[in-house]
Design an enzyme around this catalytic site. Structure first.
Site, PDB file in Angstrom:
ATOM      1  N   SER A   1       0.821  -1.201   0.000  1.00 24.48           N
ATOM      2  CA  SER A   1       0.000   0.000   0.000  1.00 24.48           C
ATOM      3  C   SER A   1       0.858   1.257   0.000  1.00 24.48           C
ATOM      4  CB  SER A   1      -0.905   0.018   1.237  1.00 24.48           C
ATOM      5  OG  SER A   1      -1.558   1.269   1.380  1.00 24.48           O
TER       6      SER A   1
ATOM      7  N   LYS B   1      -7.837  -0.375 -10.113  1.00 23.79           N
ATOM      8  CA  LYS B   1      -8.586  -0.932  -8.991  1.00 23.79           C
ATOM      9  C   LYS B   1      -9.802  -0.050  -8.667  1.00 23.79           C
ATOM     10  CE  LYS B   1      -7.936  -2.474  -4.191  1.00 23.79           C
ATOM     11  NZ  LYS B   1      -8.842  -1.566  -3.466  1.00 23.79           N
TER      12      LYS B   1
ATOM     13  N   THR C   1      -5.337   2.796  -7.693  1.00 22.61           N
ATOM     14  CA  THR C   1      -6.629   2.837  -7.023  1.00 22.61           C
ATOM     15  C   THR C   1      -7.414   4.042  -7.528  1.00 22.61           C
ATOM     16  OG1 THR C   1      -5.908   1.657  -5.060  1.00 22.61           O
ATOM     17  CG2 THR C   1      -7.805   3.104  -4.812  1.00 22.61           C
TER      18      THR C   1
ATOM     19  N   TYR D   1      -1.569   5.356  -4.832  1.00 27.23           N
ATOM     20  CA  TYR D   1      -2.417   6.539  -4.731  1.00 27.23           C
ATOM     21  C   TYR D   1      -1.617   7.693  -5.326  1.00 27.23           C
ATOM     22  CZ  TYR D   1      -5.759   4.426  -1.411  1.00 27.23           C
ATOM     23  OH  TYR D   1      -6.716   3.655  -0.811  1.00 27.23           O
TER      24      TYR D   1
ATOM     25  N   HIS E   1     -13.767  -1.190  -2.593  1.00 23.63           N
ATOM     26  CA  HIS E   1     -12.928  -0.756  -1.469  1.00 23.63           C
ATOM     27  C   HIS E   1     -13.436  -1.345  -0.146  1.00 23.63           C
ATOM     28  CE1 HIS E   1      -9.551   2.189  -1.428  1.00 23.63           C
ATOM     29  NE2 HIS E   1      -9.701   2.088  -0.122  1.00 23.63           N
TER      30      HIS E   1
END
Length: 366
Positions: free
Chosen positions: A119, A236, A169, A143, A260
């Protein structure tokens, strides 16, 4: 990288019957605010609940007399062979559950011979996670920030540390309405070193963290990532046939079906229901990853039979981490592997390809 926040220090075997028991046990060792952040969803949490309930919309029709003693659940995605079609979903700040953080999760996932998805909002450095994983495959969930210089630095870091794919994402340009976090007054006690060039994480709400990220994502960002990494890009958060078609047209190398985990748009579709529509549109042109709501190996089976190539799990792994560190993480994957073996035997499938070719039936009892 942390304040005086204290949580579990556990490392060792975890005794549990199923994932629901695991969640209850984890709630006793993870601090209230952190557990609320990990376990909850947006708004009334209707979509979070439907993510698991929606698997009952379809049923498995068992096959018999097919000489199945040791079904093979290994599979391949992006040329990487893994022991199971179950990978680790990207989850922020693992040290909320166990002080060992992402390093312990990486170790447990590596020992399970599957893929770990890093992440952007991890609470440890990329180097620490890479060291804990050894040669095990990792993907990087990205991100994007509002500054492309920062984006390039972060993507370079992922490439340097051996990322095999980038997961963009797309469903979290703003924070969802997470009322439990508001009630608990939850803010992150843990720094986010990967994105330190544009935010610290410490003392921030999830909404504040998202506001530091790019909120005007577009299809051009797929090309931007590919250009700067030469890696395959998954998008995603895809939940409709129209979006699946659009991101493939824009050059995406894979589609990741997810809402999510019910943490963003409450009142949206259950992820499993979206999967069936998206898979029909994709028509095997690119690989599909699926997440949200998986709590049983039957759910894994149904997702694969509905068009997913692999599935990703998040919360169950974090609960295992809280209760048993890296060993607890591995036990969660072992639990799913053992149950999937049983389901495959009872359903009459020798391998993952046979699961993918299985025709589920409509639930006539609903």
């Amino acid at each position: 990288m942390t304040t005086d926040f204290r949580t579990s220090t556990a490392e060792g075997k975890v005794n549990f019957v199923n994932v629901y028991d695991l969640e209850k046990a984890a709630s006793l060792v993870i601090p209230t605010g952190a557990f609320g952040y990990i376990s909850s969803g947006a708004g009334d949490m209707w979509t979070l609940e439907q993510n698991t309930k929606s698997f009952n919309h379809k049923v498995i029709a068992p096959g018999v007399l097919r000489n199945i003693e040791n079904p093979d659940q290994s599979t391949t995605i992006l040329g990487q062979k893994i022991s199971t079609p179950i990978i680790m979903a990207p989850v922020a700040a693992h040290a909320l559950a166990n002080v060992q953080g992402e390093a312990a999760t990486c170790k447990g996932v590596a020992e399970s011979d599957t893929i770990y998805t890093v992440s952007s909002y991890a609470g440890q450095t990329y180097e620490e996670m890479r060291a804990a994983s050894g040669d095990a495959p990792q993907w990087f969930q990205f991100y994007m920030s509002k500054n492309d210089d920062d984006n390039i630095k972060i993507l370079d870091l992922a490439v340097k540390n051996g990322a095999k794919a980038i997961v963009l994402t797309a469903d979290a340009t703003v924070g969802g309405n997470r009322e439990i976090d508001l009630r608990n007054g939850f803010t992150f006690p843990i720094a986010m070193p990967i994105v330190a060039s544009y935010q610290s994480g410490v003392g921030q709400t999830m909404d504040a963290v998202y506001k530091s990220s790019r909120q005007n994502l577009s299809y051009k960002d797929i090309e931007f990532i590919q250009k700067h990494t030469n890696l395959p890009v998954f998008v995603k958060g895809v939940q409709t046939a129209e979006d699946a078609e659009a991101v493939i047209e824009a050059g995406a190398d894979g589609v990741w079906v997810s809402n999510h985990g019910g943490r963003q748009l409450d009142g949206g579709r259950a992820s499993f229901d979206s999967l069936q529509e998206v898979a029909e549109a994709v028509n095997k042109r690119v690989p599909i990853v699926f997440d949200s709501g998986i709590r049983r190996a039957q759910h894994v089976f149904k997702a694969l039979a509905s068009g997913a190539d692999v599935v990703a799990i998040g919360r169950p792994v974090i609960y295992g981490l809280a209760l048993g560190g890296s060993e607890g993480v591995k036990e969660v994957f072992d639990y799913f592997k053992n149950e999937l073996k049983m389901v495959m035997q009872l359903a009459g499938t020798h391998n993952i390809e046979e699961i993918k070719n299985t025709k589920l039936r409509k639930n006539e009892y609903m």
